[in-house]
Scaffold this active site. Structure first.
Site, mmCIF file in Angstrom:
data_model
loop_
_atom_site.group_PDB
_atom_site.id
_atom_site.type_symbol
_atom_site.label_atom_id
_atom_site.label_comp_id
_atom_site.label_asym_id
_atom_site.label_seq_id
_atom_site.Cartn_x
_atom_site.Cartn_y
_atom_site.Cartn_z
ATOM 1 N N ASN A 58 16.081 -4.520 2.359
ATOM 2 C CA ASN A 58 16.841 -3.348 1.460
ATOM 3 C C ASN A 58 17.266 -2.026 2.103
ATOM 4 O O ASN A 58 18.115 -1.588 1.565
ATOM 5 C CB ASN A 58 16.077 -3.357 0.254
ATOM 6 C CG ASN A 58 15.761 -4.322 -0.497
ATOM 7 O OD1 ASN A 58 16.641 -5.134 -0.933
ATOM 8 N ND2 ASN A 58 14.395 -4.650 -0.474
ATOM 9 N N GLY A 61 7.366 -4.199 4.919
ATOM 10 C CA GLY A 61 7.080 -3.990 3.352
ATOM 11 C C GLY A 61 6.069 -2.808 3.475
ATOM 12 O O GLY A 61 5.945 -1.801 4.313
ATOM 13 N N ASN A 62 5.248 -2.704 2.305
ATOM 14 C CA ASN A 62 4.119 -1.854 2.120
ATOM 15 C C ASN A 62 3.318 -1.962 3.165
ATOM 16 O O ASN A 62 2.949 -0.910 4.006
ATOM 17 C CB ASN A 62 3.527 -1.900 0.655
ATOM 18 C CG ASN A 62 2.721 -0.714 0.656
ATOM 19 O OD1 ASN A 62 3.004 0.213 0.960
ATOM 20 N ND2 ASN A 62 1.380 -1.067 0.056
ATOM 21 N N HIS A 78 0.306 -11.651 8.303
ATOM 22 C CA HIS A 78 1.757 -11.961 7.637
ATOM 23 C C HIS A 78 2.205 -13.207 8.392
ATOM 24 O O HIS A 78 3.441 -13.480 8.483
ATOM 25 C CB HIS A 78 2.599 -10.607 8.017
ATOM 26 C CG HIS A 78 2.456 -9.573 7.193
ATOM 27 N ND1 HIS A 78 2.557 -8.402 7.738
ATOM 28 C CD2 HIS A 78 2.091 -9.149 5.994
ATOM 29 C CE1 HIS A 78 2.411 -7.463 6.899
ATOM 30 N NE2 HIS A 78 2.133 -7.990 5.685
ATOM 31 N N ASN A 133 -2.610 -16.448 -5.140
ATOM 32 C CA ASN A 133 -2.878 -15.320 -4.368
ATOM 33 C C ASN A 133 -3.992 -14.450 -5.065
ATOM 34 O O ASN A 133 -3.622 -13.623 -5.758
ATOM 35 C CB ASN A 133 -1.960 -14.604 -4.077
ATOM 36 C CG ASN A 133 -2.176 -13.483 -3.066
ATOM 37 O OD1 ASN A 133 -3.273 -13.437 -2.434
ATOM 38 N ND2 ASN A 133 -0.963 -12.929 -2.597
ATOM 39 N N ARG A 140 -3.270 -18.541 -0.918
ATOM 40 C CA ARG A 140 -3.073 -17.692 0.340
ATOM 41 C C ARG A 140 -4.438 -17.403 0.711
ATOM 42 O O ARG A 140 -5.248 -16.681 -0.230
ATOM 43 C CB ARG A 140 -2.287 -16.569 -0.142
ATOM 44 C CG ARG A 140 -2.151 -15.697 0.763
ATOM 45 C CD ARG A 140 -1.106 -14.490 0.223
ATOM 46 N NE ARG A 140 -1.159 -13.476 1.716
ATOM 47 C CZ ARG A 140 -0.754 -12.287 1.514
ATOM 48 N NH1 ARG A 140 -0.590 -11.901 0.479
ATOM 49 N NH2 ARG A 140 -0.713 -11.730 2.678
ATOM 50 N N HIS A 181 8.346 -7.542 10.051
ATOM 51 C CA HIS A 181 8.025 -7.613 8.430
ATOM 52 C C HIS A 181 7.811 -6.166 8.065
ATOM 53 O O HIS A 181 6.691 -5.772 8.381
ATOM 54 C CB HIS A 181 7.046 -8.874 8.255
ATOM 55 C CG HIS A 181 6.495 -8.842 6.694
ATOM 56 N ND1 HIS A 181 6.733 -9.822 6.215
ATOM 57 C CD2 HIS A 181 5.968 -7.717 6.298
ATOM 58 C CE1 HIS A 181 6.070 -9.821 4.909
ATOM 59 N NE2 HIS A 181 5.707 -8.559 4.969
ATOM 60 N N ARG A 197 11.360 4.429 -0.872
ATOM 61 C CA ARG A 197 12.588 4.843 -1.625
ATOM 62 C C ARG A 197 12.347 6.279 -1.893
ATOM 63 O O ARG A 197 13.509 6.947 -1.848
ATOM 64 C CB ARG A 197 12.764 3.873 -2.908
ATOM 65 C CG ARG A 197 13.450 2.502 -2.673
ATOM 66 C CD ARG A 197 13.260 1.633 -3.741
ATOM 67 N NE ARG A 197 11.904 1.476 -4.107
ATOM 68 C CZ ARG A 197 11.413 0.301 -4.620
ATOM 69 N NH1 ARG A 197 12.246 -0.595 -5.185
ATOM 70 N NH2 ARG A 197 10.293 -0.058 -4.761
HETATM 71 P P1 AMP Z 1 7.067 -5.032 -0.094
HETATM 72 O O1 AMP Z 1 5.592 -4.720 0.380
HETATM 73 O O2 AMP Z 1 7.618 -6.191 0.594
HETATM 74 O O3 AMP Z 1 7.224 -5.385 -1.444
HETATM 75 O O4 AMP Z 1 7.946 -3.960 0.147
HETATM 76 C C1 AMP Z 1 7.672 -2.474 -0.369
HETATM 77 C C2 AMP Z 1 8.349 -1.489 0.284
HETATM 78 O O5 AMP Z 1 9.866 -1.634 0.329
HETATM 79 C C3 AMP Z 1 8.197 -0.234 -0.373
HETATM 80 O O6 AMP Z 1 8.349 0.783 0.581
HETATM 81 C C4 AMP Z 1 9.778 0.102 -0.935
HETATM 82 O O7 AMP Z 1 9.947 1.557 -0.974
HETATM 83 C C5 AMP Z 1 10.528 -0.598 0.035
HETATM 84 N N1 AMP Z 1 11.895 -0.855 -0.643
HETATM 85 C C6 AMP Z 1 12.299 -1.811 -1.702
HETATM 86 N N2 AMP Z 1 13.655 -1.658 -1.833
HETATM 87 C C7 AMP Z 1 13.835 -0.535 -1.060
HETATM 88 C C8 AMP Z 1 15.395 -0.208 -0.792
HETATM 89 N N3 AMP Z 1 16.251 -0.265 -1.559
HETATM 90 N N4 AMP Z 1 15.314 0.959 0.077
HETATM 91 C C9 AMP Z 1 14.474 1.247 0.660
HETATM 92 N N5 AMP Z 1 13.116 0.925 0.640
HETATM 93 C C10 AMP Z 1 13.101 -0.164 -0.367
#
Ligand code: AMP
Length: 395
Positions: A331, A206-207, A178, A7, A89, A204, A281
């Site tokens: 999470n 994530g960030n 995604h 990637n 990717r 999905h 978090r």
């Molecule tokens: P990703 O882009 O899939 O790696 O996701 C990143 C995001 O997941 C960030 O905003 C992190 O704060 C959030 N994240 C990871 N673990 C946790 C958790 N235990 N509780 C809340 N947010 C989380």
């Protein structure tokens, strides 16, 4: 069978060496600051190795990764000959690619044509392919696209209400991203549902975050658009916004177009509202201590997810399962709870105890009476890349 998954980004690259039949990952890693100073973090043989080494270009970076895989304490294969094929990717496949393909000159030319749609990503993806073809000339390379899964959307979903010629002349439409994650997670959900005609919504989160409505395994709509800026509120991206804000910002803050795009992509979202961080978090922690902007941030994030879930449930004419995936989806039980609360009217009933359990497995977190299933399904985009690469290149 071993697939090297690459990637490549503009100054970084992520990689894995995976057996696609067993899903066993022999090694993985990340190279950052290519062209600046160069940092490699490599994981293999249960240990993490960090290297700081000059990497003027992506070529030196990939050479170093291949050397790390084949020598010293980090060694997992005897030589690069043990790699069977390479899966890349690729962010933007435009309308050319609705599935993964073996890379040849024609594919590279099409990806070059698509650079205006993904100016930051496609050049790096193409570079990664060219370097692998150069360093491992006897191996086949496969391109796996973020956009491909969404090529099943109907024009009424992917068109913007703009002059039609701009779609014809410049390809301005919704593409969605995604795709490997939405495809993997919806496929897992269909297996869990064990149902032929399925209506699934994948969140999905994530960030970068996006939602996808999947009917009978096919994407019918998704929240990201021409670029990954549209849709949900993300780490630093605004998501949906009145386009009128752009010209207003330009006049009020004396910004040019590039500055506005940077503002919407890098300074907005969770970071912009909380003023604390783009990492959820840290925002949850601040919210627990009574920080009002952090609380607002969480409420905004959840409300928008809910808005898309309800709109997609309408579009799907019902919903069998809502799936949560990626860093936040897998999470953050607080986010899942807030998103699902109030959706009982459409048969969504969350089991709070099941929701609080954390592990890396696919799990069902709805009550026994819930008409709609709620799943947490850890995504595995690398596996999709490895699987597609294997199925296209196996002899
Ligand atoms: P990703 O882009 O899939 O790696 O996701 C990143 C995001 O997941 C960030 O905003 C992190 O704060 C959030 N994240 C990871 N673990 C946790 C958790 N235990 N509780 C809340 N947010 C989380």
């Amino acid at each position: 069978m071993l697939v090297f998954i690459l990637n490549a980004g503009s100054s970084s690259l992520k990689y894995q060496l995976m057996n696609p039949t067993t899903q066993n990952v022999l090694a993985s890693g990340l190279v950052e600051r290519i062209g600046i100073d160069g940092r490699l973090v490599h994981i293999s043989n249960d240990s993490k190795t960090k290297l700081e080494i000059t990497m003027p270009t992506h070529k030196e970076a990939i050479e170093k990764v291949l050397e790390t895989l084949t020598t010293g304490d980090t060694k997992v294969i005897d030589s690069i000959e043990d790699i069977d094929s390479i899966g890349h990717r690729v962010v933007h496949g435009g309308e050319y690619f609705s599935k993964s393909v073996i890379v040849d000159q024609d594919v590279i030319s099409k990806l070059e044509e698509l650079i205006p749609l993904a100016p930051l990503h496609n050049p790096a993806n193409i570079l990664g392919m060219k370097i692998c073809m150069d360093l491992m000339p006897n191996k086949e390379n496969v391109a796996v696209f973020d956009t491909a899964f969404h090529q099943t959307m109907a024009p009424s979903s992917y068109m913007y209400a703009l002059p039609f010629e701009d779609y014809e002349d410049h390809g301005i439409r919704k593409y969605g991203f995604h795709g490997t994650s939405h495809s993997f997670v919806s496929n897992e959900a269909v297996k869990l549902l064990n149902k032929k005609d399925s209506k699934v919504i994948v969140c999905h989160l994530g960030n970068g975050s996006s939602i996808c409505a999947v009917r009978d395994g096919k994407s019918i709509d998704t929240s990201m658009g021409l670029t990954p800026l549209e849709g949900l509120m993300m780490g630093t991206r605004s998501g949906d916004i009145d386009a009128g804000v752009l010209s207003y910002l330009m006049s009020k803050k004396d910004m040019n177009a590039e500055e506005v795009v940077n503002y919407l992509n890098k300074k907005s979202g969770l970071l912009g509202i909380s003023g604390i961080s783009s990492d959820l978090r840290e925002i949850i922690e601040a919210g627990e201590q009574g920080n009002e902007r952090a609380e607002l941030c969480i409420d905004m994030k959840c409300k928008r997810i809910k808005k898309y879930i309800c709109s997609y449930a309408g579009m799907l004419e019902g919903v069998d399962a809502i799936c949560f995936t990626a860093g936040i989806g897998e999470n953050a039980d607080l986010i899942r709870e807030k998103v699902c609360s109030g959706l009982e009217f459409m048969g969504v009933e969350l089991d709070r105890e099941k929701n609080s359990i954390r592990n890396d497995e696919n799990r069902e977190i709805n009550t026994q009476n819930s008409k709609t299933k709620i799943f947490v399904i850890p995504t595995n985009e690398e596996f999709v890349i490895a699987k597609d690469t294997y199925s296209l290149t196996k002899a």
